[in-house]
Design an enzyme around this catalytic site. Structure first.
Site, PDB file in Angstrom:
ATOM      1  N   GLY A 269       0.764  -1.239   0.000  1.00 62.35           N
ATOM      2  CA  GLY A 269       0.000   0.000   0.000  1.00 62.35           C
ATOM      3  C   GLY A 269       0.791   1.283   0.000  1.00 62.35           C
ATOM      4  N   GLY A 305       3.491  -3.761  -3.772  1.00 67.08           N
ATOM      5  CA  GLY A 305       3.361  -3.987  -5.206  1.00 67.08           C
ATOM      6  C   GLY A 305       3.728  -2.711  -5.944  1.00 67.08           C
ATOM      7  NE  ARG A 306      -0.408   2.240  -5.944  1.00 63.96           N
ATOM      8  CZ  ARG A 306      -1.423   2.243  -6.805  1.00 63.96           C
ATOM      9  NH1 ARG A 306      -1.277   2.805  -7.976  1.00 63.96           N
ATOM     10  NH2 ARG A 306      -2.586   1.693  -6.486  1.00 63.96           N
ATOM     11  NE  ARG A 342      -2.711   3.483 -11.246  1.00 69.65           N
ATOM     12  CZ  ARG A 342      -2.439   4.742 -11.029  1.00 69.65           C
ATOM     13  NH1 ARG A 342      -1.865   5.485 -11.957  1.00 69.65           N
ATOM     14  NH2 ARG A 342      -2.694   5.291  -9.873  1.00 69.65           N
ATOM     15  CE1 TYR A 346      -8.749   1.604  -8.998  1.00 68.20           C
ATOM     16  CE2 TYR A 346      -6.786   1.703 -10.358  1.00 68.20           C
ATOM     17  CZ  TYR A 346      -7.688   0.970  -9.613  1.00 68.20           C
ATOM     18  OH  TYR A 346      -7.513  -0.381  -9.480  1.00 68.20           O
ATOM     19  CB  CYS A 377     -16.403   3.211 -29.318  1.00 73.20           C
ATOM     20  SG  CYS A 377     -15.636   2.901 -30.901  1.00 73.20           S
ATOM     21  CD  GLU A 378     -16.882   2.563 -23.263  1.00 72.21           C
ATOM     22  OE1 GLU A 378     -17.438   3.364 -22.495  1.00 72.21           O
ATOM     23  OE2 GLU A 378     -17.355   1.455 -23.565  1.00 72.21           O
ATOM     24  CE1 TYR A 405      -2.293  -3.481  -8.501  1.00 71.93           C
ATOM     25  CE2 TYR A 405      -0.982  -1.583  -7.827  1.00 71.93           C
ATOM     26  CZ  TYR A 405      -1.524  -2.823  -7.553  1.00 71.93           C
ATOM     27  OH  TYR A 405      -1.302  -3.409  -6.326  1.00 71.93           O
TER      28      TYR A 405
HETATM   29  C1  LIG Z   1      -3.008  -5.250  -3.900  1.00 70.64           C
HETATM   30  C2  LIG Z   1      -2.497  -5.828  -2.654  1.00 70.64           C
HETATM   31  C3  LIG Z   1      -1.199  -5.564  -2.231  1.00 70.64           C
HETATM   32  C4  LIG Z   1      -0.267  -4.602  -2.946  1.00 70.64           C
HETATM   33  O1  LIG Z   1      -0.704  -3.277  -2.784  1.00 70.64           O
HETATM   34  P1  LIG Z   1       0.210  -2.085  -3.349  1.00 70.64           P
HETATM   35  O2  LIG Z   1      -0.596  -0.880  -3.068  1.00 70.64           O
HETATM   36  O3  LIG Z   1       0.387  -2.327  -4.788  1.00 70.64           O
HETATM   37  O4  LIG Z   1       1.478  -2.108  -2.588  1.00 70.64           O
HETATM   38  C5  LIG Z   1      -0.732  -6.205  -1.104  1.00 70.64           C
HETATM   39  N1  LIG Z   1      -1.525  -7.073  -0.417  1.00 70.64           N
HETATM   40  C6  LIG Z   1      -2.787  -7.330  -0.793  1.00 70.64           C
HETATM   41  C7  LIG Z   1      -3.594  -8.280  -0.001  1.00 70.64           C
HETATM   42  C8  LIG Z   1      -3.318  -6.732  -1.920  1.00 70.64           C
HETATM   43  O5  LIG Z   1      -4.579  -6.984  -2.281  1.00 70.64           O
END
Ligand SMILES: *Cc1c(COP(=O)(O)O)cnc(C)c1O
Length: 451
Positions: A269, A305-306, A342, A346, A377-378, A405
């Site tokens: 996150g 992740g991000r 994205r 979002y 077409c959106e 993402y």
């Molecule tokens: C999506 C997700 C992550 C990764 O989140 P990031 O914001 O990309 O770091 C980690 N754990 C769970 C359970 C997720 O669903």
């Protein structure tokens, strides 16, 4: 004027009545993999013009070094604790990305059987994988357990009993954590906020201890940890600290009941800088959490992740059509919402920079406001709105922050083949996913044979 100052003193953005100007050189000063040399964009030591010549557009390009640097920053920041960084595969699941991280020693956070198969195909170890997600099926669980998964992050009682059933059938105890929902506001976009009590994720803080006690009664459940993940693109540290406090409280309650854990998983996150956001650094994040974590004496897991891949990647796209109208100027490019959703999904603001700087230099002179849109077409098919750019047909643009993402959320809407993906390291580049062919899009379809 919204200004954001950085080391060189140049502002990254200038907001005028006409639109937003993103200064390409000031922006790339924050992006370690990207730089301009003699006005031409490079990733590491590879010229973007070269990448386009070899692989065409639209094309995702990732920097190996940028991925490894962030992974290493996590690992270094938590070096004083036993820890495991489980990269969240859904952010970017290309085998090359997974392989690079597996070689660096990463674990993985997965949300499907498909992601586990990818991790294994890329050389990752199942024992270093945590399996998240609200809807694991019998066969997902069976596969993961057979492969020797490190931990299931369990999100409901029904999932817990299902895992116990599968484990009993395989006669193999299942390692589990409960994903608890600490009910803290991640202060991010509602679609990527997951730690509030009305979200579908996790087991409520109030119910957690009782569910652990239930889990302890099950014959084939091995309780190993506790998990939470409160949302994505968090720029402040306070919600993480609040979530940790709630989880620590549960760990103490569990200890009182004789339930001992081996690890605490704080999810992912951590946010990134897309244009001029100012997320906490990984080091600040670690400094805020370390004192509380050290006291616990548990192994610490994270699931970023991000933050690992977003700024390691760009999406290259070519301007196909310029369409000035009375009210708006549209630049129609060869990437679209199917390639990068994205902005549409979002309302994400992503930087769009030229691959070659305009000759008349930098600044808002000579620019016009453009909506950068795809050919789908959106009306929602846009990549950026009201950007001050100097554009000509044939120009190649780079959308930065596209490593997370991006490709993983792409689709074939409008029968558009998905983009190619390229990895860059030092002065070398390699195709890591071929551009999809149009024939492949309908190769599995069958003409109606009936009447
Ligand atoms: C999506 C997700 C992550 C990764 O989140 P990031 O914001 O990309 O770091 C980690 N754990 C769970 C359970 C997720 O669903």
């Amino acid at each position: 004027m919204s200004h954001s100052e950085q080391q060189t003193g140049e502002s990254v953005t200038i907001q005028t009545d006409q639109g937003l100007y993103v200064n390409p050189q000031a922006l790339t000063a924050h992006l370690p993999a990207l730089d301009y040399h003699d006005g031409a964009l490079y990733m590491e030591q590879v010229s973007i013009a070269d990448v386009v010549k070899h692989y065409g557009t639209p094309c995702y390009v990732y920097s190996k070094q940028a991925i490894l640097d962030v992974y290493q920053a996590y690992s270094d920041s938590f070096a004083s604790l036993t820890h495991q960084i489980c990269y969240a595969v859904k952010a970017n699941s290309n085998l090359a990305v997974l392989g690079i991280l597996a070689q660096a020693g990463a674990g993985f956070d997965i949300v499907s059987r498909g992601e586990l198969m990818r991790v294994l195909a890329a050389g990752g170890e199942a024992a270093r994988v945590v399996f998240s997600g609200v809807g694991k099926t019998y066969s997902d669980i069976e596969y993961a357990l057979t492969q020797g998964i490190g931990c299931f992050n369990v999100e409901s009682i029904s999932e817990l009993t299902l895992i116990n059933d599968v484990a009993q059938k395989l006669d193999k105890p299942a390692p589990i954590s409960l994903r608890v929902n600490p009910n803290v506001d991640a202060k991010t976009h509602p679609y990527i906020s997951t730690g509030l009590k009305d979200n579908k994720f996790g087991i409520t803080h109030e119910d957690a201890v009782a569910v652990y006690e239930q889990a302890a009664q099950l014959s084939h459940i091995d309780i190993v940890g506790i998990d939470c993940h409160i949302g994505s693109q968090l720029t402040e540290v306070a919600p993480f600290v609040a979530a940790l406090d709630k989880v620590v409280e549960l760990i103490h309650n569990l200890r009182d009941k004789g339930i001992e854990l081996r690890h605490i998983d704080l999810g992912g996150g951590l946010g990134v800088r897309y244009i001029d956001e100012t997320p906490v650094s990984i080091d600040e994040f670690a400094q805020a959490l370390l004192p509380k974590l050290s006291e616990l004496g548990l192994t610490v897991f994270f699931e970023p992740g991000r933050s690992i891949v977003a700024n390691a990647g760009i999406l290259l796209t070519k301007v196909d059509v310029l369409k000035p109208t009375e009210h708006k100027n549209f630049a129609i490019v060869d990437a679209a919402m199917n390639d990068l959703i994205r902005p549409a999904l979002y309302q994400a603001e992503m930087a769009v920079i030229p691959s070659v700087l305009p000759e008349n230099g930098i600044g808002t002179d000579g620019t016009q406001p453009w909506d950068i849109v795809g050919a789908i077409c959106e009306t929602g098919d846009f990549l950026a709105k009201d950007r001050l750019l100097s554009l000509a047909v044939g120009d190649v643009l780079a959308i930065t922050g596209a490593g997370a993402y991006g490709f993983t959320m792409s689709s074939n809407y409008n029968s558009r083949p998905r983009a190619s993906e390229v990895m860059v390291a030092d002065d070398s580049h390699q195709l890591i996913r071929k551009r999809e062919t149009i024939e492949a899009l309908y190769a599995d379809e069958v003409l109606w044979q009936g009447k």
